[in-house]
Design an enzyme around this catalytic site. Structure first.
Site, PDB file in Angstrom:
ATOM      1  N   GLY A 264       0.841  -1.180   0.000  1.00  0.00           N
ATOM      2  CA  GLY A 264       0.000   0.000   0.000  1.00  0.00           C
ATOM      3  C   GLY A 264       0.877   1.231   0.000  1.00  0.00           C
ATOM      4  O   GLY A 264       1.793   1.351   0.836  1.00  0.00           O
TER       5      GLY A 264
ATOM      6  N   ASP B 142      -1.711   4.125  -6.204  1.00  0.00           N
ATOM      7  CA  ASP B 142      -0.290   4.156  -5.892  1.00  0.00           C
ATOM      8  C   ASP B 142       0.430   5.328  -6.547  1.00  0.00           C
ATOM      9  O   ASP B 142       1.497   5.728  -6.096  1.00  0.00           O
ATOM     10  CB  ASP B 142       0.363   2.846  -6.328  1.00  0.00           C
ATOM     11  CG  ASP B 142       0.034   1.715  -5.378  1.00  0.00           C
ATOM     12  OD1 ASP B 142       0.923   1.306  -4.630  1.00  0.00           O
ATOM     13  OD2 ASP B 142      -1.120   1.253  -5.366  1.00  0.00           O
TER      14      ASP B 142
ATOM     15  N   LYS C 281      -4.009  -1.169  -8.305  1.00  0.00           N
ATOM     16  CA  LYS C 281      -3.820  -2.609  -8.442  1.00  0.00           C
ATOM     17  C   LYS C 281      -4.465  -3.128  -9.718  1.00  0.00           C
ATOM     18  O   LYS C 281      -5.539  -2.692 -10.112  1.00  0.00           O
ATOM     19  CB  LYS C 281      -4.407  -3.326  -7.223  1.00  0.00           C
ATOM     20  CG  LYS C 281      -4.099  -4.800  -7.151  1.00  0.00           C
ATOM     21  CD  LYS C 281      -2.604  -5.080  -7.201  1.00  0.00           C
ATOM     22  CE  LYS C 281      -1.828  -4.406  -6.102  1.00  0.00           C
ATOM     23  NZ  LYS C 281      -0.364  -4.615  -6.233  1.00  0.00           N
TER      24      LYS C 281
END
Length: 355
Positions: A51, A241, A252
């Protein structure tokens, strides 16, 4: 759990940084202790911690711990080994921009205090890591407050991967919005994609929601379109991200498909996004580096393999969702709507609010 009953992903024990080993969840909850930059880099690379915000916090502690470890060395040796620590951490995962943001912040703090005795410098860097961790929790709570206003009482919300407390220092980004909505008195329920191949949704998001008694239903990644077509999903909220200057979002693998489906069914697609995740140095998402992870993750899970030996495998860990599919970015400084993104005004928003 922390004293307030929430998931405590990273904690300081007075000597080391301890992190939940997320590879073991939900079967076991164990902490891994790190006392150097290299040991932190190993936990990032092997997905003990994952994360973007959590990776950034972990990296900051990695640098601080390296300074503490080396504080008895001569200055030239200290500098050499500290630079090795920065290099090891920078190489641990390429997509999460928070990693590099945290390393840059620690490097700047080192530069500002380079003339201090090494023991004092180590204390300063450790305090900076503590500050980054505390700031992350405050930012997540602020994002949660803004995001909660976008959800209605009774909403059924889909999320992909894990953008919860486990992906941050606490509270979470996407899941932090769910927590804040519940704290404000709204009744929401969550659909969690499994998030193949590493199953962060099944193992982590579902676990977090169960821990806090937020209604959650687990589905496979190929079920979301069916549920959308039946009117069973009211909104999508995911984390990220890295966000490019034009609003393209890396998250993701599988997020892009969810965004396309949401657009097809007129369902809002929100991205929880701390300002530190926005990378104005990249004009579009085409410049975001996409990590390719080991083939073993696709071949099976842990010791169980279902794919035949000899098959070719691709395992990109992230994909990029174009800004045109993003209804809004939810930041700690407010909500950036789609018009702002498509008009090219994201950079102006960031520069206005980033200190």
């Amino acid at each position: 759990m922390s004293k307030d009953g929430h998931v405590e992903t990273l904690r300081w024990n007075g000597r080391e940084i301890e992190m939940i080993d997320q590879r073991l969840l939900p079967a076991r909850k164990e902490y891994v202790a790190c006392n150097s930059a290299r040991s932190v880099a190993d936990t990032i690379r092997t997905m003990v911690v994952r994360g973007a915000p959590a990776i950034g916090v972990a990296a900051a502690y990695g640098i601080a711990l390296e300074a503490v470890r080396l504080s008895g060395e001569i200055p030239s040796r200290f500098t050499e080994k500290m630079n090795d620590g920065f290099t090891a951490l920078a190489a641990s995962r390429p997509t999460a921009v928070n990693l590099f943001w945290a390393l840059d912040r620690m490097k700047k703090r080192w530069s500002e205090n380079s003339g201090r005795p090494l023991a004092d410098l180590a204390s300063i860097l450790l305090q900076e890591a503590h500050d980054i961790r505390a700031e992350d929790i405050r930012i997540n709570r602020k994002m949660g407050q803004y995001g909660a206003t976008l959800l209605k009482d009774g909403d059924r919300v889909l999320t992909h991967c894990n953008a919860g407390a486990l992906a941050t220092a606490g509270h979470g980004t996407a899941l932090g919005i769910f927590r804040s909505a519940v704290e404000s008195g709204k009744r929401i329920s969550v659909y969690a994609d499994e998030t193949r191949p590493f199953l962060q949704g099944a193992r982590l998001t579902a676990w977090e929601m169960v821990q806090e008694n937020i209604p959650v239903t687990l589905i496979t990644d190929n079920m979301s379109g069916y549920l959308m077509s039946r009117g069973e999903i009211d909104a999508v909220v995911v984390g990220t991200d890295r966000v490019a200057a034009n609003g393209d979002v890396a998250n993701k693998i599988g997020t892009y498909m969810v965004a396309v489906l949401a657009k097809r069914h007129n369902i809002p697609f929100y991205v929880a996004c701390p300002l530190s995740t926005i990378d104005l140095s990249l004009a579009t998402g085409n410049g975001i580096p996409i990590e390719e992870r080991p083939a073993e993750e696709v071949k099976g899970f842990r010791d169980c393999h279902w794919a035949p030996e000899g098959v070719a495998i691709r395992n990109p860990a992230f994909d990029v969702t174009p800004a045109e599919l993003v209804t809004a970015l939810i930041t700690e400084k407010g909500i950036v709507d789609n018009k702002t993104l498509t008009d090219g005004d994201l950079a102006g928003f960031v520069k206005k609010h980033r200190s």
